[in-house]
Design a protein around this motif. Structure first.
Motif, PDB file in Angstrom:
ATOM      1  N   GLU A  64       7.972 -16.148   1.129  1.00 35.45           N
ATOM      2  CA  GLU A  64       8.321 -15.226   0.061  1.00 35.45           C
ATOM      3  C   GLU A  64       8.466 -15.988  -1.258  1.00 35.45           C
ATOM      4  N   GLY A 101       4.264 -13.946   6.217  1.00 33.56           N
ATOM      5  CA  GLY A 101       4.897 -13.492   4.977  1.00 33.56           C
ATOM      6  C   GLY A 101       6.377 -13.751   4.885  1.00 33.56           C
ATOM      7  N   GLY A 130       2.866  -7.200   3.466  1.00 31.29           N
ATOM      8  CA  GLY A 130       3.647  -8.406   3.262  1.00 31.29           C
ATOM      9  C   GLY A 130       3.913  -9.223   4.508  1.00 31.29           C
ATOM     10  N   PRO A 163      -0.732 -10.534  -0.802  1.00 26.26           N
ATOM     11  CA  PRO A 163       0.008 -10.032   0.353  1.00 26.26           C
ATOM     12  C   PRO A 163      -0.908  -9.125   1.196  1.00 26.26           C
TER      13      PRO A 163
END
Length: 190
Positions: free
Chosen positions: A83, A79, A21, A17
């Protein structure tokens, strides 16, 4: 088909990440095809299925516009849309490969001195497919009760989680924590 002309496929080896993120760097080796910045890719395996766009490609420690067969690269993805991506999944051209939990395979056990052990129907193994590990159950052919070290058989494998699979995909497996053998997918099951 020439791997360079086949639909894009990259095995996810690591996930990082970035920017709290907002971006995810996925690293791995391009097994086939090519991908360019802004191309759509699909996350396949372990419950994935999202389609996202490649924001940037990093190859050989620099920004590149395109990655092709044989290159080790990092792909930057938004991001929010990726996920839960993890090692062992694949990034692929959308719709080019599916995830399955059941398949037939030609399996071969190692000799005893290399870790091979008797395998029975219902035996639980750890399968290493692509860069990921997933537990699965083996069903030997009708009438075969035990597969002995150094022998081969066509068996049915049922995995705990769906994995990106195609006919001809090679894999290895562990039995009771030790190297057990290898195999090749011969038929995908629904």
């Amino acid at each position: 088909m020439n791997p360079a002309e086949a639909p894009f496929l990259l095995v996810v080896e690591d996930v990082f990440p970035l920017n709290q993120g907002r971006l995810i760097r996925v690293t791995g080796r391009v097994e086939r095809g090519r991908v360019r910045t802004a191309d759509e890719v699909q996350i396949v395996g372990f419950g994935g299925g999202a389609i996202t766009r490649v924001s940037r490609i990093e190859g050989y420690r620099q920004h590149v516009e395109e990655a092709h067969t044989g290159m080790n690269v990092g792909l930057l993805l938004p991001g929010a849309t990726v996920e839960g991506i993890e090692r062992g999944q694949v990034l692929a051209a959308p719709g080019s490969i599916g995830a399955r939990i059941a398949f037939d395979a030609e399996i071969a056990l190692l000799p005893e001195d290399q870790g091979g052990a008797e395998l029975r129907t219902g035996g639980s193994l750890d399968f290493y497919i692509h860069a990921g590990a997933v537990r699965g159950i083996v069903t030997l052919p009708h009438g075969m009760r035990t597969l002995h070290p150094l022998h081969t058989a066509t068996a049915t494998v049922t995995l705990e989680r769906p994995v990106a699979l195609e006919n001809g995909r090679r894999f290895v497996f562990r039995h009771h924590g030790r190297a057990g053998g290898s195999g090749t997918v011969t038929r995908l099951l629904p």
